[in-house]
Enzyme design. Structure first.
Site, PDB file in Angstrom:
ATOM      1  N   THR A  15      39.136  51.900  33.507  1.00  0.00           N
ATOM      2  CA  THR A  15      40.351  52.259  32.746  1.00  0.00           C
ATOM      3  C   THR A  15      41.011  51.030  32.123  1.00  0.00           C
ATOM      4  O   THR A  15      42.015  51.149  31.431  1.00  0.00           O
ATOM      5  CB  THR A  15      41.376  52.942  33.677  1.00  0.00           C
ATOM      6  OG1 THR A  15      41.576  52.071  34.816  1.00  0.00           O
ATOM      7  CG2 THR A  15      40.892  54.289  34.170  1.00  0.00           C
ATOM      8  N   CYS A 132      35.253  34.571  28.917  1.00  0.00           N
ATOM      9  CA  CYS A 132      35.125  34.894  27.492  1.00  0.00           C
ATOM     10  C   CYS A 132      35.057  33.645  26.601  1.00  0.00           C
ATOM     11  O   CYS A 132      34.233  33.566  25.688  1.00  0.00           O
ATOM     12  CB  CYS A 132      36.282  35.773  27.044  1.00  0.00           C
ATOM     13  SG  CYS A 132      37.853  35.361  27.806  1.00  0.00           S
ATOM     14  N   HIS A 252      38.946  35.676  20.129  1.00  0.00           N
ATOM     15  CA  HIS A 252      39.301  34.299  20.463  1.00  0.00           C
ATOM     16  C   HIS A 252      38.716  33.382  19.379  1.00  0.00           C
ATOM     17  O   HIS A 252      37.572  33.565  18.949  1.00  0.00           O
ATOM     18  CB  HIS A 252      38.676  33.872  21.795  1.00  0.00           C
ATOM     19  CG  HIS A 252      39.298  34.499  23.017  1.00  0.00           C
ATOM     20  ND1 HIS A 252      40.414  35.309  22.992  1.00  0.00           N
ATOM     21  CD2 HIS A 252      38.948  34.384  24.322  1.00  0.00           C
ATOM     22  CE1 HIS A 252      40.717  35.673  24.240  1.00  0.00           C
ATOM     23  NE2 HIS A 252      39.833  35.136  25.050  1.00  0.00           N
TER      24      HIS A 252
HETATM   25  P1  NAP Z   1      43.242  45.466  32.853  1.00  0.00           P
HETATM   26  O1  NAP Z   1      43.317  46.002  31.476  1.00  0.00           O
HETATM   27  O2  NAP Z   1      44.502  45.110  33.549  1.00  0.00           O
HETATM   28  O3  NAP Z   1      42.412  46.503  33.767  1.00  0.00           O
HETATM   29  C1  NAP Z   1      42.226  46.324  35.129  1.00  0.00           C
HETATM   30  C2  NAP Z   1      41.234  47.350  35.659  1.00  0.00           C
HETATM   31  O4  NAP Z   1      40.994  47.089  37.041  1.00  0.00           O
HETATM   32  C3  NAP Z   1      41.755  48.783  35.579  1.00  0.00           C
HETATM   33  O5  NAP Z   1      40.682  49.659  35.351  1.00  0.00           O
HETATM   34  C4  NAP Z   1      42.313  48.980  36.975  1.00  0.00           C
HETATM   35  O6  NAP Z   1      42.367  50.339  37.358  1.00  0.00           O
HETATM   36  C5  NAP Z   1      41.260  48.274  37.788  1.00  0.00           C
HETATM   37  N1  NAP Z   1      41.758  47.944  39.113  1.00  0.00           N
HETATM   38  C6  NAP Z   1      42.871  47.261  39.443  1.00  0.00           C
HETATM   39  N2  NAP Z   1      43.003  47.199  40.783  1.00  0.00           N
HETATM   40  C7  NAP Z   1      41.950  47.849  41.315  1.00  0.00           C
HETATM   41  C8  NAP Z   1      41.522  48.133  42.643  1.00  0.00           C
HETATM   42  N3  NAP Z   1      42.216  47.729  43.694  1.00  0.00           N
HETATM   43  N4  NAP Z   1      40.382  48.840  42.808  1.00  0.00           N
HETATM   44  C9  NAP Z   1      39.670  49.244  41.748  1.00  0.00           C
HETATM   45  N5  NAP Z   1      40.023  49.030  40.470  1.00  0.00           N
HETATM   46  C10 NAP Z   1      41.149  48.333  40.261  1.00  0.00           C
HETATM   47  O7  NAP Z   1      42.365  44.140  32.908  1.00  0.00           O
HETATM   48  P2  NAP Z   1      41.089  43.740  32.016  1.00  0.00           P
HETATM   49  O8  NAP Z   1      41.524  42.886  30.902  1.00  0.00           O
HETATM   50  O9  NAP Z   1      40.257  44.928  31.733  1.00  0.00           O
HETATM   51  O10 NAP Z   1      40.354  42.765  33.011  1.00  0.00           O
HETATM   52  C11 NAP Z   1      39.821  43.196  34.233  1.00  0.00           C
HETATM   53  C12 NAP Z   1      39.126  42.026  34.908  1.00  0.00           C
HETATM   54  O11 NAP Z   1      37.976  41.650  34.169  1.00  0.00           O
HETATM   55  C13 NAP Z   1      39.985  40.766  34.984  1.00  0.00           C
HETATM   56  O12 NAP Z   1      40.805  40.766  36.103  1.00  0.00           O
HETATM   57  C14 NAP Z   1      38.969  39.679  34.966  1.00  0.00           C
HETATM   58  O13 NAP Z   1      38.554  39.361  36.296  1.00  0.00           O
HETATM   59  C15 NAP Z   1      37.836  40.273  34.196  1.00  0.00           C
HETATM   60  N6  NAP Z   1      37.836  39.764  32.817  1.00  0.00           N
HETATM   61  C16 NAP Z   1      36.812  39.017  32.450  1.00  0.00           C
HETATM   62  C17 NAP Z   1      36.761  38.503  31.192  1.00  0.00           C
HETATM   63  C18 NAP Z   1      35.664  37.594  30.809  1.00  0.00           C
HETATM   64  O14 NAP Z   1      35.943  36.649  30.202  1.00  0.00           O
HETATM   65  N7  NAP Z   1      34.432  37.849  31.124  1.00  0.00           N
HETATM   66  C19 NAP Z   1      37.746  38.763  30.274  1.00  0.00           C
HETATM   67  C20 NAP Z   1      38.807  39.552  30.656  1.00  0.00           C
HETATM   68  C21 NAP Z   1      38.826  40.045  31.944  1.00  0.00           C
HETATM   69  P3  NAP Z   1      43.734  51.206  37.337  1.00  0.00           P
HETATM   70  O15 NAP Z   1      43.801  51.783  35.974  1.00  0.00           O
HETATM   71  O16 NAP Z   1      43.497  52.221  38.392  1.00  0.00           O
HETATM   72  O17 NAP Z   1      44.847  50.266  37.653  1.00  0.00           O
HETATM   73  C1  3JM Z   2      40.135  36.757  32.873  1.00  0.00           C
HETATM   74  O1  3JM Z   2      41.307  38.010  39.800  1.00  0.00           O
HETATM   75  C2  3JM Z   2      42.049  38.394  38.903  1.00  0.00           C
HETATM   76  O2  3JM Z   2      43.162  38.870  39.107  1.00  0.00           O
HETATM   77  C3  3JM Z   2      41.547  38.310  37.488  1.00  0.00           C
HETATM   78  C4  3JM Z   2      41.994  37.119  36.736  1.00  0.00           C
HETATM   79  C5  3JM Z   2      41.281  37.014  35.392  1.00  0.00           C
HETATM   80  C6  3JM Z   2      40.013  36.430  35.256  1.00  0.00           C
HETATM   81  C7  3JM Z   2      39.250  36.010  36.464  1.00  0.00           C
HETATM   82  O3  3JM Z   2      39.569  34.974  37.055  1.00  0.00           O
HETATM   83  O4  3JM Z   2      38.321  36.728  36.815  1.00  0.00           O
HETATM   84  C8  3JM Z   2      41.935  37.490  34.257  1.00  0.00           C
HETATM   85  C9  3JM Z   2      41.347  37.359  33.006  1.00  0.00           C
HETATM   86  C10 3JM Z   2      39.457  36.275  33.992  1.00  0.00           C
HETATM   87  C11 3JM Z   2      38.154  35.613  33.822  1.00  0.00           C
HETATM   88  O5  3JM Z   2      37.342  36.121  33.059  1.00  0.00           O
HETATM   89  O6  3JM Z   2      37.921  34.552  34.382  1.00  0.00           O
END
Ligand code: NAP
Ligand code: 3JM
Length: 350
Positions: A15, A132, A252
């Site tokens: 989500t 990213c 970005h």
């Molecule tokens: P987001 O829009 O805030 O979405 C967070 C997602 O995690 C939602 O689906 C949320 O579900 C779910 N979630 C939160 N707490 C949870 C739990 N306890 N158990 C299961 N699901 C849970 O964040 P986003 O931008 O999509 O990013 C999510 C994560 O991806 C980041 O925290 C980061 O680690 C990673 N990320 C990686 C990159 C990259 O560079 N590769 C870039 C951005 C993010 P609900 O809707 O139920 O709250």
């Molecule tokens: C991008 O652990 C967390 O709460 C997520 C923080 C986060 C991350 C991460 O460290 O995984 C937010 C946005 C990233 C990332 O891709 O490194």
């Protein structure tokens, strides 16, 4: 969702901003799915998400949810990955993790398919997706490194708010509207939602992404530095980064300066980039053509332009690198890794 052939796949964090794009990529790429589970927190369990014209019900992420899953794509934050990746592995899944939880673990391959596809063969149940900002930079540098050998990289980023999740996108939109209407601008999410102090992002540039570390760099900057060395398998390449959040929703941009060991001709740099997989050269200053975030949004490629030799260092090159941070920077790189796993026969169809 259940098909005759294909793979049992789960998306954790379905989500969220990244999870939504993962579903879009699985759909667009016609990934061979036997079944698809969409997982999130208990808060959104029961919600529906649309996939290939069907409504799929979101389920809570629990250890049992991974029963029968072959490929699990994680993007729900580091703590969720730490808790559930071992549970998914225990049940036979290969996890592709988008968080920073496992990236620097020496046992875990950190993969950008255009750069180090072979690394994934050594996985022990988890393959990490880099940050990213790292992904788009290394994809552009790879063909140049192979030919001229990198000695040093200095990068400054101009990062979109979607990298900080769905709440940060809403904050930029709300703050922009409020500022233009002369209303109070609420600051609740950026630069780091879990810290007590927040700054306005609308009409601003914030030189902080993630928390500060003792060395004066932010964690985002250190991710770029450490991950780049790991992906190229070269601890000797000097890397330095300054990461800045700007009021852009998707895409970005990065000013990348690189010094090579060997002499280069700009014409060779140009042709290497023109032929590099996943890279598109947009470098036509006479026509005012160069990569821009708005043009890169919703595309899977990495766009490179503004190529020029440094005026003082004979082996120094400047370039401008732009990509959709939620696609090549996250969801597409992860689904691309899944495609490679399937292609290489590392997982059997059920
Ligand atoms: P987001 O829009 O805030 O979405 C967070 C997602 O995690 C939602 O689906 C949320 O579900 C779910 N979630 C939160 N707490 C949870 C739990 N306890 N158990 C299961 N699901 C849970 O964040 P986003 O931008 O999509 O990013 C999510 C994560 O991806 C980041 O925290 C980061 O680690 C990673 N990320 C990686 C990159 C990259 O560079 N590769 C870039 C951005 C993010 P609900 O809707 O139920 O709250
Ligand atoms: C991008 O652990 C967390 O709460 C997520 C923080 C986060 C991350 C991460 O460290 O995984 C937010 C946005 C990233 C990332 O891709 O490194």
């Amino acid at each position: 969702m259940e098909n005759q052939t294909g793979y049992h796949v789960a998306v954790v964090g379905a989500t969220g901003a990244v999870g939504e794009q993962m579903l879009k990529m699985l759909e667009q790429r016609q990934f061979p799915l036997k079944s698809l589970k969409v997982l999130a927190s208990a808060r959104s369990a029961g919600q529906k998400v649309a996939f290939r014209g069907e409504d799929i019900t979101v389920e809570e992420t629990t250890p049992e949810a991974f029963e029968g899953v072959q490929i699990a794509l994680f993007s729900a934050g580091g703590s969720v990955s730490k808790k559930f990746v071992p549970e998914a592995i225990k049940r036979g899944a290969v996890c592709i993790d988008n968080t920073s939880a496992y990236r620097m673990d020496p046992e875990v391959p950190l993969v950008v398919p255009e750069v180090n596809p072979d690394a994934m063969k050594q996985h022990n149940g988890v393959i990490a997706n880099p940050n990213c900002s790292t992904i788009q930079m290394v994809a552009a540098l790879k063909p140049l490194h192979d030919k001229f050998g990198m000695e040093r990289i200095i990068v400054s980023t101009y990062q979109a708010v979607s990298g900080a999740g769905a709440k940060a996108i809403a904050e930029l939109e709300n703050q922009s509207r409020a500022a233009l209407n002369g209303e109070e601008v609420k600051k609740e999410v950026l630069p780091v939602s879990s810290l007590p102090k927040h700054h306005q992002i609308a009409f601003n540039a914030i030189p902080q992404i993630d928390v500060f570390l003792d060395n004066g760099f932010t964690n985002e900057e250190m991710k770029m530095i450490r991950e780049t060395k790991k992906i190229f398998g070269n601890e000797d390449v000097a890397v330095s980064a300054t990461c800045v959040r700007i009021p852009v929703v998707k895409g970005h941009s990065e000013a990348v300066y690189v010094e090579f060991e060997k002499d280069f001709e700009l014409a060779d740099v140009r042709s290497l980039l023109e032929n590099a997989p996943g890279v598109v050269l947009v470098d036509n200053p006479e026509e005012q053509e160069y990569p821009m975030a708005l043009d890169a949004a919703d595309k899977i490629e990495v766009f490179v332009g503004r190529l020029r030799r440094d005026l003082d260092h004979p082996r120094g090159l400047h370039m401008w690198v732009v990509s959709d941070n939620l696609l090549k920077g996250a969801a597409w790189n992860a689904v691309q890794i899944a495609e490679e796993l399937v292609k290489s026969g590392l997982i059997e169809e059920k």
